[in-house]
Design a protein around this motif. Structure first.
Motif, PDB file in Angstrom:
ATOM      1  N   LYS A 132     -27.339  12.007  50.064  1.00  0.00           N
ATOM      2  CA  LYS A 132     -27.847  12.894  51.113  1.00  0.00           C
ATOM      3  C   LYS A 132     -27.193  14.272  51.001  1.00  0.00           C
ATOM      4  O   LYS A 132     -27.846  15.310  51.183  1.00  0.00           O
ATOM      5  CB  LYS A 132     -27.588  12.302  52.493  1.00  0.00           C
ATOM      6  CG  LYS A 132     -28.155  13.129  53.653  1.00  0.00           C
ATOM      7  CD  LYS A 132     -27.899  12.459  54.979  1.00  0.00           C
ATOM      8  CE  LYS A 132     -28.551  13.250  56.112  1.00  0.00           C
ATOM      9  NZ  LYS A 132     -28.042  14.625  56.212  1.00  0.00           N
ATOM     10  N   LYS A 133     -25.909  14.271  50.691  1.00  0.00           N
ATOM     11  CA  LYS A 133     -25.183  15.531  50.528  1.00  0.00           C
ATOM     12  C   LYS A 133     -25.748  16.330  49.358  1.00  0.00           C
ATOM     13  O   LYS A 133     -25.833  17.568  49.418  1.00  0.00           O
ATOM     14  CB  LYS A 133     -23.700  15.223  50.303  1.00  0.00           C
ATOM     15  CG  LYS A 133     -22.827  16.452  50.214  1.00  0.00           C
ATOM     16  CD  LYS A 133     -21.364  16.064  50.059  1.00  0.00           C
ATOM     17  CE  LYS A 133     -20.469  17.305  49.942  1.00  0.00           C
ATOM     18  NZ  LYS A 133     -19.036  16.931  49.777  1.00  0.00           N
ATOM     19  N   ILE A 134     -26.125  15.638  48.287  1.00  0.00           N
ATOM     20  CA  ILE A 134     -26.713  16.308  47.121  1.00  0.00           C
ATOM     21  C   ILE A 134     -28.024  16.975  47.513  1.00  0.00           C
ATOM     22  O   ILE A 134     -28.267  18.145  47.195  1.00  0.00           O
ATOM     23  CB  ILE A 134     -26.951  15.298  45.981  1.00  0.00           C
ATOM     24  CG1 ILE A 134     -25.609  14.775  45.468  1.00  0.00           C
ATOM     25  CG2 ILE A 134     -27.741  15.943  44.837  1.00  0.00           C
ATOM     26  CD1 ILE A 134     -25.734  13.616  44.495  1.00  0.00           C
ATOM     27  N   ILE A 144     -31.984  14.294  39.514  1.00  0.00           N
ATOM     28  CA  ILE A 144     -30.804  13.425  39.427  1.00  0.00           C
ATOM     29  C   ILE A 144     -31.225  11.957  39.501  1.00  0.00           C
ATOM     30  O   ILE A 144     -30.722  11.114  38.742  1.00  0.00           O
ATOM     31  CB  ILE A 144     -29.804  13.779  40.546  1.00  0.00           C
ATOM     32  CG1 ILE A 144     -29.141  15.121  40.230  1.00  0.00           C
ATOM     33  CG2 ILE A 144     -28.745  12.684  40.695  1.00  0.00           C
ATOM     34  CD1 ILE A 144     -28.221  15.647  41.311  1.00  0.00           C
ATOM     35  N   LEU A 145     -32.164  11.635  40.392  1.00  0.00           N
ATOM     36  CA  LEU A 145     -32.672  10.260  40.480  1.00  0.00           C
ATOM     37  C   LEU A 145     -33.256   9.813  39.143  1.00  0.00           C
ATOM     38  O   LEU A 145     -33.010   8.687  38.691  1.00  0.00           O
ATOM     39  CB  LEU A 145     -33.733  10.159  41.571  1.00  0.00           C
ATOM     40  CG  LEU A 145     -33.247  10.067  43.016  1.00  0.00           C
ATOM     41  CD1 LEU A 145     -34.421  10.227  43.973  1.00  0.00           C
ATOM     42  CD2 LEU A 145     -32.542   8.740  43.260  1.00  0.00           C
ATOM     43  N   ALA A 146     -34.050  10.692  38.530  1.00  0.00           N
ATOM     44  CA  ALA A 146     -34.673  10.346  37.244  1.00  0.00           C
ATOM     45  C   ALA A 146     -33.608  10.116  36.176  1.00  0.00           C
ATOM     46  O   ALA A 146     -33.709   9.176  35.371  1.00  0.00           O
ATOM     47  CB  ALA A 146     -35.633  11.453  36.815  1.00  0.00           C
ATOM     48  N   THR A 147     -32.569  10.956  36.167  1.00  0.00           N
ATOM     49  CA  THR A 147     -31.500  10.808  35.176  1.00  0.00           C
ATOM     50  C   THR A 147     -30.707   9.525  35.415  1.00  0.00           C
ATOM     51  O   THR A 147     -30.357   8.817  34.458  1.00  0.00           O
ATOM     52  CB  THR A 147     -30.557  12.024  35.217  1.00  0.00           C
ATOM     53  OG1 THR A 147     -31.308  13.213  34.980  1.00  0.00           O
ATOM     54  CG2 THR A 147     -29.463  11.895  34.172  1.00  0.00           C
ATOM     55  N   VAL A 148     -30.418   9.232  36.672  1.00  0.00           N
ATOM     56  CA  VAL A 148     -29.710   7.987  36.988  1.00  0.00           C
ATOM     57  C   VAL A 148     -30.519   6.786  36.495  1.00  0.00           C
ATOM     58  O   VAL A 148     -29.964   5.848  35.902  1.00  0.00           O
ATOM     59  CB  VAL A 148     -29.445   7.876  38.504  1.00  0.00           C
ATOM     60  CG1 VAL A 148     -28.926   6.472  38.857  1.00  0.00           C
ATOM     61  CG2 VAL A 148     -28.445   8.927  38.945  1.00  0.00           C
ATOM     62  N   ALA A 177     -20.715   4.431  32.880  1.00  0.00           N
ATOM     63  CA  ALA A 177     -21.576   5.318  32.086  1.00  0.00           C
ATOM     64  C   ALA A 177     -22.106   6.464  32.945  1.00  0.00           C
ATOM     65  O   ALA A 177     -22.141   7.624  32.505  1.00  0.00           O
ATOM     66  CB  ALA A 177     -22.732   4.525  31.490  1.00  0.00           C
ATOM     67  N   LEU A 178     -22.491   6.149  34.169  1.00  0.00           N
ATOM     68  CA  LEU A 178     -23.022   7.193  35.041  1.00  0.00           C
ATOM     69  C   LEU A 178     -21.923   8.164  35.461  1.00  0.00           C
ATOM     70  O   LEU A 178     -22.131   9.388  35.487  1.00  0.00           O
ATOM     71  CB  LEU A 178     -23.671   6.581  36.283  1.00  0.00           C
ATOM     72  CG  LEU A 178     -24.361   7.591  37.205  1.00  0.00           C
ATOM     73  CD1 LEU A 178     -25.552   8.236  36.503  1.00  0.00           C
ATOM     74  CD2 LEU A 178     -24.815   6.925  38.499  1.00  0.00           C
ATOM     75  N   ALA A 179     -20.752   7.637  35.780  1.00  0.00           N
ATOM     76  CA  ALA A 179     -19.642   8.491  36.240  1.00  0.00           C
ATOM     77  C   ALA A 179     -19.212   9.494  35.175  1.00  0.00           C
ATOM     78  O   ALA A 179     -18.670  10.565  35.502  1.00  0.00           O
ATOM     79  CB  ALA A 179     -18.461   7.624  36.657  1.00  0.00           C
ATOM     80  N   THR A 180     -19.477   9.172  33.904  1.00  0.00           N
ATOM     81  CA  THR A 180     -19.083  10.066  32.813  1.00  0.00           C
ATOM     82  C   THR A 180     -20.254  10.892  32.280  1.00  0.00           C
ATOM     83  O   THR A 180     -20.103  11.612  31.298  1.00  0.00           O
ATOM     84  CB  THR A 180     -18.467   9.248  31.661  1.00  0.00           C
ATOM     85  OG1 THR A 180     -19.402   8.237  31.231  1.00  0.00           O
ATOM     86  CG2 THR A 180     -17.174   8.577  32.104  1.00  0.00           C
ATOM     87  N   TYR A 189     -23.620  19.625  39.243  1.00  0.00           N
ATOM     88  CA  TYR A 189     -23.982  18.771  40.375  1.00  0.00           C
ATOM     89  C   TYR A 189     -23.111  17.516  40.440  1.00  0.00           C
ATOM     90  O   TYR A 189     -23.166  16.778  41.419  1.00  0.00           O
ATOM     91  CB  TYR A 189     -25.450  18.347  40.276  1.00  0.00           C
ATOM     92  CG  TYR A 189     -26.406  19.507  40.139  1.00  0.00           C
ATOM     93  CD1 TYR A 189     -26.467  20.503  41.096  1.00  0.00           C
ATOM     94  CD2 TYR A 189     -27.245  19.598  39.022  1.00  0.00           C
ATOM     95  CE1 TYR A 189     -27.362  21.568  40.966  1.00  0.00           C
ATOM     96  CE2 TYR A 189     -28.123  20.654  38.880  1.00  0.00           C
ATOM     97  CZ  TYR A 189     -28.181  21.635  39.845  1.00  0.00           C
ATOM     98  OH  TYR A 189     -29.049  22.683  39.709  1.00  0.00           O
ATOM     99  N   GLY A 190     -22.364  17.270  39.399  1.00  0.00           N
ATOM    100  CA  GLY A 190     -21.602  16.031  39.314  1.00  0.00           C
ATOM    101  C   GLY A 190     -20.212  16.137  39.874  1.00  0.00           C
ATOM    102  O   GLY A 190     -19.813  17.195  40.378  1.00  0.00           O
ATOM    103  N   PRO A 191     -19.450  15.058  39.777  1.00  0.00           N
ATOM    104  CA  PRO A 191     -19.903  13.774  39.191  1.00  0.00           C
ATOM    105  C   PRO A 191     -20.845  13.022  40.124  1.00  0.00           C
ATOM    106  O   PRO A 191     -20.750  13.137  41.335  1.00  0.00           O
ATOM    107  CB  PRO A 191     -18.593  13.017  38.987  1.00  0.00           C
ATOM    108  CG  PRO A 191     -17.700  13.535  40.087  1.00  0.00           C
ATOM    109  CD  PRO A 191     -18.050  14.986  40.245  1.00  0.00           C
ATOM    110  N   ILE A 192     -21.739  12.260  39.514  1.00  0.00           N
ATOM    111  CA  ILE A 192     -22.650  11.383  40.256  1.00  0.00           C
ATOM    112  C   ILE A 192     -22.172   9.952  40.034  1.00  0.00           C
ATOM    113  O   ILE A 192     -22.012   9.512  38.890  1.00  0.00           O
ATOM    114  CB  ILE A 192     -24.105  11.525  39.775  1.00  0.00           C
ATOM    115  CG1 ILE A 192     -24.549  12.988  39.853  1.00  0.00           C
ATOM    116  CG2 ILE A 192     -25.023  10.626  40.591  1.00  0.00           C
ATOM    117  CD1 ILE A 192     -24.546  13.572  41.256  1.00  0.00           C
TER     118      ILE A 192
END
Length: 355
Positions: free
Chosen positions: A218-220, A232-236, A280-283, A295-298
């Motif tokens: 929500k903050k993003i 970001i959703l698509a990348t995740v 993997a996502l955190a990096t 925009y990260g880290p996600i």
């Protein structure tokens, strides 16, 4: 839409959506249900806003206009109806060909019987009758074979045409079960897959459910806007898919939540998969190459539950969701296994996931 519903009276999402449509005077058509279902689970905030803007008495033309934009191939019922009509027509033609073949064989059989009677009849036992019988049978056999060949070719053609239509219908189903943003399976496909786990005791014994949610999403959205949130959703979704075997089922189940159904894994192995995805996502860098904005880290929080720990699909999802809630509450960016005794503080809103 949800505020008008009494959850004590309406126990599941399908009933809630149907109830909401009824009190708003929305025709109970499958394509309308699809719109309000997607709006309810929050998979597309823009869709939700557009439906809300229509008010409580939207007309069908307005709904179809929205549906055409968000579900271009699926929402147009005419496409599916056309394919079904075509298939019915082809099946009718095939049935007619088979009936003609049956009729031809019956006529041929009757001719054989009559010829046999002529040959064996005492009053007709002559060489001339025998020659006539042989001539008639030869001609009838040739006609029957030619007709059979022609019908076989027609049947083959109809079979090919029906296969094309079947593939078209399969494509409609694939699109209907695909999330347009991430290209993963959607909530509808997930519900079907989850329910199937409990159709087999063997499948249940070796299946785990992972429920993952993006931290602080929500903050993003509030900071960078929904277009960035969508990217970001698509990348995740891409990162999750890349860290799973090709045969593993993964879905975006609504908003920033994802679900993974693992077969042939122990609970510990499932936790390892969750950790691999989370790490993997955190990096993964989330940076705008043009503006330089980072925009990260996600990060993800993940809840894991084995099917044998639950009585049915709803119980399995709820327990994985409880583990996810506990991972959020413990600081986020972590994976947690469901354990008996874990509780979800129902006094707090589920929107904690979006904070």
């Amino acid at each position: 839409m949800q505020a008008a519903l009494s959850k004590a009276q309406i126990p599941d999402i399908a009933a809630q959506v149907t109830y909401a449509m009824r009190i708003m005077g929305i025709a109970p058509l499958p394509r309308n249900y699809e719109l309000y279902y997607e709006a309810y689970i929050g998979s597309n905030p823009k869709l939700t806003k557009e439906l809300a803007a229509l008010g409580s008495r939207a007309n069908q033309e307005e709904l179809d206009e929205i549906g055409a934009r968000y579900f271009a191939h699926v929402h147009h019922a005419a496409g599916i109806d056309r394919a079904h009509t075509h298939l019915a027509s082809e099946l009718g033609d095939l049935l007619r060909l088979l009936r003609e073949e049956q009729s031809a064989l019956e006529n041929y059989n009757r001719l054989l019987d009559e010829t046999y009677q002529n040959i064996t009849g005492r009053s007709n036992a002559s060489a001339e009758i025998l020659r006539q019988a042989v001539s008639i049978l030869t001609e009838a056999t040739a006609d029957t074979m030619n007709q059979g060949k022609e019908r076989a070719e027609n049947v083959s053609l109809k079979s090919f045409e029906m296969e094309v239509i079947r593939q078209e219908l399969d494509e409609y189903k694939r699109i209907a079960n695909t999330d347009s943003l991430t290209r993963l399976a959607n909530r509808r496909a997930f519900d079907e897959k989850l329910a199937a786990i409990y159709n087999s005791e063997q499948l249940r014994s070796q299946t785990s459910l992972l429920v993952a949610d993006i931290d602080h999403f929500k903050k993003i959205n509030d900071s960078y806007g929904h277009p960035v949130g969508d990217k970001i959703l698509a990348t995740v979704g891409t990162v999750i898919r890349a860290n799973l075997r090709r045969d593993v089922f993964v879905a975006r189940t609504g908003g920033e939540e994802f679900a993974i159904i693992l077969n042939d894994n122990t609970l510990e192995e499932s936790l390892q998969v969750a950790e691999r995805i989370r790490t993997a996502l955190a990096t993964t860098p989330f940076k705008n190459s043009k503006t330089g904005v980072n925009y990260g880290p996600i990060t993800l929080s993940v809840g894991v539950c084995q099917a044998t720990q639950a009585d049915d699909p709803v119980d399995l999802y709820n327990k994985a969701d409880i583990a996810l809630y506990c991972a959020k509450n413990a600081g986020r960016n972590r994976s947690m296994l469901f354990e008996e005794g874990m509780k979800k503080d129902t006094g707090k809103s589920w929107l904690i996931y979006r904070k």
